[in-house]
Design an enzyme around this catalytic site. Structure first.
Site, PDB file in Angstrom:
ATOM      1  N   SER A 115       1.495   2.470   2.251  1.00  0.00           N
ATOM      2  CA  SER A 115       1.044   1.090   2.069  1.00  0.00           C
ATOM      3  C   SER A 115       2.060   0.323   1.230  1.00  0.00           C
ATOM      4  CB  SER A 115      -0.310   1.067   1.364  1.00  0.00           C
ATOM      5  OG  SER A 115      -1.331   1.516   2.202  1.00  0.00           O
ATOM      6  N   ASP A 131      -1.679  -9.099   4.383  1.00  0.00           N
ATOM      7  CA  ASP A 131      -1.769  -8.080   3.333  1.00  0.00           C
ATOM      8  C   ASP A 131      -0.437  -7.964   2.589  1.00  0.00           C
ATOM      9  OD1 ASP A 131      -2.502  -5.986   1.729  1.00  0.00           O
ATOM     10  OD2 ASP A 131      -3.240  -4.714   3.337  1.00  0.00           O
ATOM     11  N   HIS A 152      -3.342  -5.198  -1.075  1.00  0.00           N
ATOM     12  CA  HIS A 152      -4.255  -4.176  -1.595  1.00  0.00           C
ATOM     13  C   HIS A 152      -3.574  -3.262  -2.605  1.00  0.00           C
ATOM     14  CE1 HIS A 152      -2.834  -1.615   1.917  1.00  0.00           C
ATOM     15  NE2 HIS A 152      -2.979  -0.664   1.019  1.00  0.00           N
TER      16      HIS A 152
END
Length: 710
Positions: free
Chosen positions: A645, A219, A82
Site C-alpha cells: 500500500s 487513495d 489510508h
C-alpha cells in the site's frame, strides 16, 4: 549497493518465470531478469533498476507497514490516504475533523506532526549475511539453542550496522532461513502530515467498494521528512528542516495507456507461497474462518460502543478501518482459494516435489529427513494457531497491553542490552515511548472495557490448560469496575512514567492493570520459550526443505523467488483489465463513473467542489485524449500484497504514474498463489491525484514543488 555479493547469492534462484507478471523480486535479481524486463517493455537499464544508489529504487521508502516514495527534492513523500489515515485521525477532534474535511498545509510551518511512532525509512543497502548468521549453528543444537544462536548472530549484525548514526537495520530470513539479508535504512523520526484530500475522495466508496472493481477512490496523501539543520535524524523540533533526498521520482508527463509496462516498488509484508500443503489446508479450513469471525465481532463491538459519541468515533476510526479492511480480505482469500482450487494446486505441487526427492537416493538422503521433521512440526504448530487467535484478543484492551509492555520493559532492562528480547533494547526506547503515547488519542475507557469483556469471552473458549490461569484469577479478584475505576494508566504522563521504574515497583503496585501484567508474566514467558523451541526446530527443517525446493525449481527451469517478508521488492506487469463470462473490466475508471456513484451520503459523498467540476468536465490538462475524460483509477497485473500500500507505480522510464492501493477481492488469494487470470492490482492514477490537488484543494505549492506546476 554491493552488487557482486547480492548477485552471487541470488543467481541460483533465477530461471524463466511462469508468467511475466508473477514475482516479488529482490533488487539484485534485476540484471539476471534483464531480457524478460526488456521484452516486457522496460526502457531503463535492468542493472540500474536494481541499483540502490540511483533512482528509482533509492527514492522508494518504507513507512513501517506501508510503502511510499520521495516526489520532490524537499523530502515530500507520496503514499496512500489510508497509510496516513492514522495521522489524520490523531490530529482530528470534534470541530477539527480532518478525517471528513481533509487537510492541506499552506506553508511548511503549517505541516503537522504525524502520529507518534511515525517513521520514514530510506533504503540504503540490502546485503547477504547468510554466513554470519549461520556462525555456530550446527545440527547438534536443540531447538531453543538454535533459536538463541541465530538471534544472537542477528543482534550482533544489527548492532554493528547501527553503529552508523541514525540507521535502522534488520536481518530477515529468506526461504525459511536458507538465506539471510541485512536491510539497512536511514531512519527519519520527524515525519509531518502535509496533505490529505477529504475523506469523500481519499476513501470514496468506503467498505462497500473496498477490494472491488470498478473503483473511484483517490487513495493518496503526503508526508514530509524532516531532519535537524545539521542533517541528523532527530524527533520533531520546530527548527528542523526538510530532508534532501538523494533522488526523487519524476511525475510522468506522458499518458498511461492500456497495455503499457508498469512496475511497483515497495516493501510487501508477508506471503505464504512456499508453505506446505498441510499448512495451507489447515489455514483455510480452520484458521481463517475463526479469524474472520473474530474480526467481524470486533468491528461490530467498536461500532456499537462508539455510536453517538463523536469523540470516540474519531478515536477509534483508524482501528475500525484496519479491522474492517482485513476481515473483508479474509473473505476474499477464502473465496479465491476455492476459485483457483488452491488446496488441490498445493497438494499436486507438494506431491511432485516429494516424488522428485524420493526418486533419487542422494536427494532422499539430503532432504528426506527434513521433510519428515517439517511435517511433524507443521502438525504441532497447526494445533496452536486457532487457540492463539482467541488468546490474542485480550490484547485489544489497550491498558492491559500497555501494562504488559511496561512490565516486560522493566524485566528486560535487568539484562545486558545485547541479551534483551527484540523490541526491548535501548534502540527501541523511543519507539516504545511513542507507542505508549499513541494510546491517548485512540482510547476511551468505556469502549476499552466493552472490548476487553468481549475478548474475555473468546479467551474462555480455549481449553483451560492453554489459558493463563494466574491472569484469569487476578481478573476475577479485581473485577471490571475496579480495573477501570482505580487505574491511572489512562493518563499519558503516568503511563510514560512507568518506563523508568524497576520491576520491583511493578510487583508492589496497587494499580489493577499493573497487577494483571505481573500475574500474567510467568505464563507468558513459559509460552514464549516453548514457541522459541519450536521455531528453532522449524527453521532447521524448513531451510533444508527450501534448499530442496530451490534445486527442484532450477532443474525444471522455474523461478523460485522468496516469499515477501517486509524487505524491498519490485514487481512488473502491464495495464490490463480482465473479463469473464458476462463481465468485462476495463482497465481505467473515469470521472463519469465517480459522478454516477455519488449520492451525497455515507461512503459516496465526494466534496461538492469536486463533483461540480467533474460534472462541468473541468479536467484541465489532466484529461486523457484517448479516453476523452479524466482517469481516476486503473488496473494492472503487477504482483503485490499487504505492505505494498502506497507503493509508487512507475512507467517504463521509471516515472511516477500513480500509487498501488488495493487488489480485487477474487485475487487476494495471491498471498498463497499467483494466478495471472485473476490477479489484478488497483492503482490511483497520478492524473486524478494532480487534478484533485489543482482543481479541488488548491495545492499549487506542492504541485510546483513536484515539478508539475502551471
Amino acid at each position: 549497493m554491493r552488487h557482486s555479493v547480492l548477485l552471487a547469492s541470488t543467481a541460483l534462484l533465477l530461471a524463466a518465470p511462469a508468467w511475466a507478471e508473477e514475482g516479488m523480486w529482490l533488487p539484485g535479481q534485476t540484471p539476471a531478469l534483464g531480457d524478460k524486463l526488456k521484452e516486457a517493455g522496460l526502457e531503463l537499464a535492468p542493472a540500474d533498476l536494481g541499483n540502490l544508489k540511483v533512482a528509482p529504487l533509492n527514492a522508494i521508502v518504507s513507512l513501517g507497514g506501508c510503502s511510499a516514495s520521495f516526489v520532490s527534492p524537499e523530502g515530500l513523500v507520496a503514499t496512500n490516504h489510508h497509510c496516513v489515515y492514522g495521522s489524520i485521525q490523531y490530529n482530528s477532534k470534534p470541530g477539527q475533523d480532518y478525517l471528513t474535511d481533509g487537510f492541506l498545509a499552506k506553508t511548511y510551518g503549517d505541516e503537522l506532526p504525524a502520529a507518534p511512532g511515525s517513521r520514514i525509512y530510506v533504503i540504503e543497502d540490502l546485503r547477504d549475511v547468510t554466513a554470519a548468521m549461520n556462525k555456530g549453528v550446527t545440527t547438534k543444537l536443540s531447538g531453543i539453542e538454535r533459536y538463541n544462536r541465530l538471534e544472537a548472530n542477528r543482534k550482533a549484525l544489527i548492532s554493528e550496522c547501527e553503529k552508523q548514526a541514525n540507521r535502522r537495520c534488520d536481518v530477515r530470513p529468506y526461504f525459511g532461513g536458507q538465506t539471510y539479508f541485512l536491510q539497512q535504512q536511514l531512519e527519519i523520526k520527524d515525519v509531518r502530515l502535509v496533505y490529505a484530500p477529504a475523506g469523500g475522495i481519499g476513501n470514496f466508496g468506503g467498505e462497500t467498494d473496498n477490494w472491488q472493481w470498478p473503483r473511484h477512490t483517490g487513495d493518496f496523501g503526503f508526508y514530509r521528512a524532516y531532519v535537524a539543520p545539521d542533517g541528523s535524524s532527530v524527533p520533531y523540533a520546530k527548527e528542523n528542516v526538510p530532508y534532501k533526498p538523494k533522488s526523487w521520482l519524476k511525475i510522468a508527463d506522458k499518458p498511461l495507456r492500456e497495455g503499457d509496462f508498469v512496475m511497483v516498488a515497495g516493501f510487501p509484508g508477508v506471503t505464504q507461497r512456499h508453505w506446505t500443503a498441510a499448512e495451507v489446508r489447515h489455514n483455510f479450513e480452520q484458521v481463517y474462518a475463526t479469524d474472520q469471525q473474530l474480526r467481524a465481532d470486533y468491528s461490530a463491538a467498536i461500532e456499537k460502543a462508539v455510536k453517538g459519541n463523536k469523540e470516540a468515533e474519531i478515536k477509534y476510526a483508524s482501528i475500525l478501518k484496519g479491522s474492517d479492511n482485513y476481515k473483508k480480505k479474509l473473505l476474499g482469500e477464502i473465496a479465491g482459494a476455492d476459485a483457483i482450487d488452491l488446496l488441490g494446486r498445493k497438494d499436486r505441487a507438494d506431491a511432485e516435489f516429494r516424488a522428485w526427492v524420493a526418486a533419487d537416493p542422494a536427494r532422499t538422503k539430503m532432504y528426506g529427513q527434513a521433510l519428515t521433521d517439517l511435517d511433524a512440526l507443521v502438525a504441532e504448530s497447526n494445533q496452536a494457531r486457532v487457540d492463539s487467535l482467541r488468546l490474542a484478543t485480550i490484547n485489544r484492551a489497550q491498558l492491559l497491553t500497555s501494562a504488559q509492555l511496561l512490565y516486560r520493559w522493566a524485566k528486560e532492562r535487568e539484562k545486558p542490552d545485547a541479551q534483551r528480547e527484540p523490541g526491548y533494547q535501548d534502540r527501541d526506547r523511543l519507539s516504545m515511548r511513542e507507542r505508549l503515547t499513541q494510546v491517548e488519542r485512540r482510547f476511551d475507557a468505556g469502549v476499552d472495557r466493552v472490548l476487553f469483556e468481549q475478548a474475555l469471552g473468546e479467551y474462555a473458549k480455549v481449553a483451560a490448560d492453554k489459558r493463563n490461569a494466574p491472569l484469569e484469577a487476578k481478573i476475577a479478584e479485581i473485577r471490571m469496575d475496579r480495573l477501570y475505576g482505580d487505574t491511572r494508566l489512562g493518563n499519558t504522563s503516568e503511563r510514560i512514567g512507568w518506563m523508568d521504574k524497576p520491576a520491583a515497583e511493578f510487583e508492589a503496585s496497587s494499580d489493577p492493570f499493573i497487577q494483571l501484567a505481573v500475574a500474567a508474566y510467568p505464563g507468558q514467558k513459559a509460552d514464549e520459550d516453548k514457541a522459541k523451541e519450536r521455531a528453532g526446530r522449524l527453521q532447521a527443517a524448513r531451510s533444508a526443505v527450501m534448499a530442496g525446493q530451490i534445486a527442484f525449481a532450477k532443474e525444471q527451469g522455474r523461478t523460485l523467488y522468496p516469499d515477501a517478508n517486509g524487505s524491498l521488492r519490485f514487481t512488473y506487469g502491464k495495464v490490463m483489465g480482465k473479463q469473464r463470462d458476462g463481465l468485462i473490466w476495463t482497465p481505467f475508471t473515469t470521472a463519469e463513473g465517480l459522478v454516477a456513484k455519488q449520492t451525497g451520503r455515507g461512503e459516496f459523498d465526494a466534496p461538492k467542489a469536486a463533483i461540480d467540476k467533474l460534472k462541468a468536465r473541468d479536467f484541465g490538462r489532466y484529461a486523457d485524449a484517448k479516453l476523452g475524460t479524466l482517469p481516476v483509477d486503473f488496473l494492472s497485473t503487477v504482483d503485490i500484497t499487504n505492505g505494498n500500500s502506497g507503493s509508487a507505480t512507475l512507467n517504463a522510464r521509471g516515472e511516477f504514474v500513480g500509487l498501488a492501493f488495493d487488489g480485487t477481492l477474487d485475487g487476494v488469494v495471491s498471498d498463497w498463489s499467483y494466478d495471472a487470470a485473476i490477479n489484478r492490482t488497483i492503482h490511483v492514477d497520478s492524473r486524478f491525484m494532480l487534478w484533485t490537488m489543482d482543481k479541488v484543494d488548491g495545492a499549487q505549492r506542492l504541485l510546483t514543488e513536484m515539478g508539475v506546476g502551471q
